[in-house]
Design a protein around this motif. Structure first.
Motif, PDB file in Angstrom:
ATOM      1  N   LEU A 158       0.801  -1.316  -0.110  1.00 39.52           N
ATOM      2  CA  LEU A 158      -0.118  -0.001   0.042  1.00 39.52           C
ATOM      3  C   LEU A 158       0.833   1.240   0.182  1.00 39.52           C
ATOM      4  O   LEU A 158       1.686   1.370   0.649  1.00 39.52           O
ATOM      5  CB  LEU A 158      -1.043  -0.034   1.203  1.00 39.52           C
ATOM      6  N   ALA A 159       0.465   2.115  -0.826  1.00 38.75           N
ATOM      7  CA  ALA A 159       1.444   3.416  -0.972  1.00 38.75           C
ATOM      8  C   ALA A 159       0.446   4.544  -0.806  1.00 38.75           C
ATOM      9  O   ALA A 159      -0.794   4.485  -1.512  1.00 38.75           O
ATOM     10  CB  ALA A 159       2.277   3.084  -1.995  1.00 38.75           C
ATOM     11  N   ILE A 160       1.131   5.775  -0.696  1.00 39.39           N
ATOM     12  CA  ILE A 160       0.171   6.958  -0.864  1.00 39.39           C
ATOM     13  C   ILE A 160       1.082   7.713  -1.939  1.00 39.39           C
ATOM     14  O   ILE A 160       2.234   7.958  -1.365  1.00 39.39           O
ATOM     15  CB  ILE A 160      -0.114   7.657   0.548  1.00 39.39           C
ATOM     16  N   CYS A 161       0.345   8.588  -2.790  1.00 39.30           N
ATOM     17  CA  CYS A 161       1.374   9.271  -3.665  1.00 39.30           C
ATOM     18  C   CYS A 161       0.695  10.539  -3.718  1.00 39.30           C
ATOM     19  O   CYS A 161      -0.770  10.921  -3.440  1.00 39.30           O
ATOM     20  CB  CYS A 161       1.228   8.524  -4.959  1.00 39.30           C
ATOM     21  N   ASP A 162       1.287  11.365  -4.198  1.00 36.30           N
ATOM     22  CA  ASP A 162       1.048  12.857  -4.758  1.00 36.30           C
ATOM     23  C   ASP A 162       0.226  12.662  -6.013  1.00 36.30           C
ATOM     24  O   ASP A 162       0.686  11.885  -6.890  1.00 36.30           O
ATOM     25  CB  ASP A 162       2.174  13.712  -4.654  1.00 36.30           C
ATOM     26  N   GLY A 231       4.345  10.147 -12.841  1.00 34.86           N
ATOM     27  CA  GLY A 231       3.926  11.640 -12.399  1.00 34.86           C
ATOM     28  C   GLY A 231       3.493  11.671 -10.863  1.00 34.86           C
ATOM     29  O   GLY A 231       2.852  12.690 -10.650  1.00 34.86           O
ATOM     30  N   CYS A 232       3.294  10.478 -10.306  1.00 38.94           N
ATOM     31  CA  CYS A 232       2.743  10.593  -8.811  1.00 38.94           C
ATOM     32  C   CYS A 232       3.597   9.992  -7.754  1.00 38.94           C
ATOM     33  O   CYS A 232       3.600   8.808  -7.396  1.00 38.94           O
ATOM     34  CB  CYS A 232       1.424   9.720  -9.064  1.00 38.94           C
ATOM     35  N   PRO A 233       4.687  10.727  -7.519  1.00 42.92           N
ATOM     36  CA  PRO A 233       5.716  10.170  -6.491  1.00 42.92           C
ATOM     37  C   PRO A 233       5.071   9.845  -5.349  1.00 42.92           C
ATOM     38  O   PRO A 233       4.046  10.454  -4.962  1.00 42.92           O
ATOM     39  CB  PRO A 233       6.779  11.326  -6.351  1.00 42.92           C
ATOM     40  N   LEU A 234       5.644   8.814  -4.430  1.00 40.97           N
ATOM     41  CA  LEU A 234       5.129   8.633  -2.904  1.00 40.97           C
ATOM     42  C   LEU A 234       5.208  10.038  -2.340  1.00 40.97           C
ATOM     43  O   LEU A 234       6.191  10.587  -2.479  1.00 40.97           O
ATOM     44  CB  LEU A 234       5.694   7.497  -2.475  1.00 40.97           C
ATOM     45  N   THR A 235       4.270  10.150  -1.495  1.00 42.62           N
ATOM     46  CA  THR A 235       4.293  11.058  -0.574  1.00 42.62           C
ATOM     47  C   THR A 235       5.271  10.901   0.611  1.00 42.62           C
ATOM     48  O   THR A 235       5.781  10.105   0.892  1.00 42.62           O
ATOM     49  CB  THR A 235       2.917  11.058   0.373  1.00 42.62           C
ATOM     50  N   THR A 242       8.998  14.883  -3.286  1.00 47.52           N
ATOM     51  CA  THR A 242       9.344  16.085  -2.599  1.00 47.52           C
ATOM     52  C   THR A 242       9.074  15.710  -1.068  1.00 47.52           C
ATOM     53  O   THR A 242       8.114  15.076  -0.594  1.00 47.52           O
ATOM     54  CB  THR A 242       7.948  16.920  -2.864  1.00 47.52           C
ATOM     55  N   GLU A 243      10.200  15.787  -0.341  1.00 44.55           N
ATOM     56  CA  GLU A 243      10.240  15.647   1.049  1.00 44.55           C
ATOM     57  C   GLU A 243       9.294  16.827   1.766  1.00 44.55           C
ATOM     58  O   GLU A 243       9.631  17.924   1.485  1.00 44.55           O
ATOM     59  CB  GLU A 243      11.546  15.830   1.514  1.00 44.55           C
ATOM     60  N   ASN A 244       8.580  16.178   2.740  1.00 46.58           N
ATOM     61  CA  ASN A 244       7.583  17.322   3.510  1.00 46.58           C
ATOM     62  C   ASN A 244       7.503  16.450   4.955  1.00 46.58           C
ATOM     63  O   ASN A 244       6.498  15.538   4.981  1.00 46.58           O
ATOM     64  CB  ASN A 244       6.337  17.370   2.881  1.00 46.58           C
ATOM     65  N   GLN A 245       8.645  16.584   5.738  1.00 43.93           N
ATOM     66  CA  GLN A 245       8.416  16.119   7.082  1.00 43.93           C
ATOM     67  C   GLN A 245       7.176  16.404   7.882  1.00 43.93           C
ATOM     68  O   GLN A 245       7.105  15.680   8.936  1.00 43.93           O
ATOM     69  CB  GLN A 245       9.846  16.248   7.799  1.00 43.93           C
ATOM     70  N   SER A 246       6.421  17.423   7.605  1.00 43.11           N
ATOM     71  CA  SER A 246       5.268  17.759   8.286  1.00 43.11           C
ATOM     72  C   SER A 246       4.258  16.869   8.113  1.00 43.11           C
ATOM     73  O   SER A 246       3.216  16.632   8.937  1.00 43.11           O
ATOM     74  CB  SER A 246       4.921  19.169   8.054  1.00 43.11           C
ATOM     75  N   LEU A 247       4.441  16.254   6.766  1.00 43.67           N
ATOM     76  CA  LEU A 247       3.472  15.113   6.569  1.00 43.67           C
ATOM     77  C   LEU A 247       3.675  13.757   7.060  1.00 43.67           C
ATOM     78  O   LEU A 247       2.898  13.038   7.428  1.00 43.67           O
ATOM     79  CB  LEU A 247       2.829  15.288   5.180  1.00 43.67           C
ATOM     80  N   ILE A 248       5.104  13.558   6.594  1.00 39.72           N
ATOM     81  CA  ILE A 248       5.372  11.982   6.941  1.00 39.72           C
ATOM     82  C   ILE A 248       7.148  12.092   6.709  1.00 39.72           C
ATOM     83  O   ILE A 248       7.468  12.670   5.744  1.00 39.72           O
ATOM     84  CB  ILE A 248       4.924  11.145   5.878  1.00 39.72           C
ATOM     85  N   THR A 249       7.815  11.402   7.520  1.00 38.28           N
ATOM     86  CA  THR A 249       9.058  11.684   7.576  1.00 38.28           C
ATOM     87  C   THR A 249       9.767  10.564   6.722  1.00 38.28           C
ATOM     88  O   THR A 249      11.021  10.276   7.017  1.00 38.28           O
ATOM     89  CB  THR A 249       9.770  11.299   8.931  1.00 38.28           C
ATOM     90  N   ARG A 250       9.115   9.728   5.982  1.00 42.50           N
ATOM     91  CA  ARG A 250       9.559   8.683   5.035  1.00 42.50           C
ATOM     92  C   ARG A 250       8.795   8.569   3.637  1.00 42.50           C
ATOM     93  O   ARG A 250       7.743   9.253   3.747  1.00 42.50           O
ATOM     94  CB  ARG A 250       9.583   7.343   5.876  1.00 42.50           C
ATOM     95  N   PRO A 251       9.057   7.752   2.601  1.00 42.71           N
ATOM     96  CA  PRO A 251       8.434   7.511   1.460  1.00 42.71           C
ATOM     97  C   PRO A 251       7.162   6.776   2.012  1.00 42.71           C
ATOM     98  O   PRO A 251       7.472   5.754   2.903  1.00 42.71           O
ATOM     99  CB  PRO A 251       9.331   6.715   0.622  1.00 42.71           C
ATOM    100  N   ALA A 252       5.862   7.235   1.707  1.00 45.59           N
ATOM    101  CA  ALA A 252       4.721   6.376   2.114  1.00 45.59           C
ATOM    102  C   ALA A 252       4.717   5.021   1.711  1.00 45.59           C
ATOM    103  O   ALA A 252       3.631   5.019   0.501  1.00 45.59           O
ATOM    104  CB  ALA A 252       3.425   7.174   2.102  1.00 45.59           C
ATOM    105  N   ASP A 278       1.381   6.508  10.825  1.00 47.09           N
ATOM    106  CA  ASP A 278       1.784   7.762   9.812  1.00 47.09           C
ATOM    107  C   ASP A 278       1.316   7.848   8.783  1.00 47.09           C
ATOM    108  O   ASP A 278       0.584   8.748   8.000  1.00 47.09           O
ATOM    109  CB  ASP A 278       3.467   7.867   9.946  1.00 47.09           C
ATOM    110  N   MET A 279       0.947   6.505   8.021  1.00 52.06           N
ATOM    111  CA  MET A 279       0.372   6.504   6.586  1.00 52.06           C
ATOM    112  C   MET A 279      -1.249   6.687   6.674  1.00 52.06           C
ATOM    113  O   MET A 279      -2.045   7.171   6.122  1.00 52.06           O
ATOM    114  CB  MET A 279       0.660   5.037   5.843  1.00 52.06           C
TER     115      MET A 279
END
Length: 285
Positions: A158-162, A231-235, A242-252, A278-279
């Motif tokens: 299972l993955a969460i992507c942008d 075109g939909c990298p993992l969050t 794109t790294e965004n540690q306010s959302l998650i500190t690792r690839p989802a 976290d996911m």
């Protein structure tokens, strides 16, 4: 391991029985030949070129002196018996020790501290959570390595992507190779190794999607590279998105299910690991 020769194997060589019935690899077979007492027939040493008769008892040394069941594991154990240990690996834990990050906790050390040998079957990136299989002997490891990406060893993630992949389901067929100028990054390139991944969008909310993924090959960073290719990298993917540690500190990314045939009993195992907090939180946002 003990095996009793069947009627249809009458006259076969020891090598034939070991390789075709017990699925002993060439590497393991070579070790057994050199090892004193590595292969026994009815309690006596035997050569691999010797033949067997119905009812003969073949014994092979699995090659590890560790106990069949180790000490209590500090990680979540999804399944354990005398041959296998299946863990639910947390984020932030590497599989093996690294000289670049010597203080990072590792699954390897956890298993060794349990008094077991460490033969990892399917590796997960440091940031990836979920099901990871450890064989308790080199023999079991060899069998399972041969079954990877087959009907006898199937994994889904299972993955969460942008964003949201289009179409909503399909197969990604895009060869993967090393990215020029990088020691760790991979990319889709024409001269890369064949890489196949099945995917299906399970839900979409705002700017993110929950995606089911099933790798049909085992390239480094395969699912992360393929999702970025769509075109939909993992969050949270600092390397391919794109790294965004306010959302998650690792690839989802989470190894969620494993369906496998037990290498000794033939039992069909269906194992699951729940989505980590976290996911789960990302989906709820």
């Amino acid at each position: 391991m003990t095996y009793i020769v069947t009627d249809d194997q009458q006259g076969s060589t020891v090598k034939t029985v070991l390789k075709h019935t017990l699925q002993v690899s060439s590497t393991t077979l070579s070790r057994l030949r050199r090892q004193e007492g590595g292969i026994l027939r009815n309690g006596a040493p035997v050569r691999t070129i010797d033949t067997v008769s119905t009812g003969d008892v073949l014994e092979i040394a699995l090659g590890d002196d560790a106990p069949m069941v180790g000490e209590t594991c500090p990680l979540p154990v999804v399944y354990e018996d005398g041959a296998l240990l299946v863990l639910d690996k947390p984020a932030g834990m590497a599989v093996h020790h690294s000289t670049l990050n010597p203080d990072t906790p590792t699954v390897e050390q956890v298993v060794l501290d349990m008094g077991l040998p460490f033969h990892v079957v399917n590796r997960l990136d440091k940031g990836t959570t979920g099901l990871m299989v450890v064989a308790k002997s080199g023999y079991i490891h060899s069998i399972l390595q041969q079954k990877l990406h087959s009907g006898d060893f199937q994994r889904t993630y299972l993955a969460i992507c942008d964003g949201c992949p289009s179409p909503l389901q399909g197969q990604i067929n895009a060869p993967i190779g090393r990215k020029d100028g990088s020691a760790i990054a991979r990319c889709v390139r024409d001269d890369g190794a064949v890489a196949l991944s099945d995917y299906k969008v399970l839900s979409h909310h705002d700017d993110r999607s929950l995606v089911w993924l099933s790798p049909q090959t085992g390239r480094t960073h395969q699912l992360r590279v393929h999702m970025a290719h769509l075109g939909c990298p993992l969050t949270g993917d600092w390397l391919y998105g794109t790294e965004n540690q306010s959302l998650i500190t690792r690839p989802a990314l989470h190894s969620a299910t494993l369906t496998m045939t037990h290498p000794l009993t033939g039992e069909r195992l269906v194992l699951e690991a729940a989505l980590p907090e976290d996911m789960d939180r990302l989906i709820a946002q």
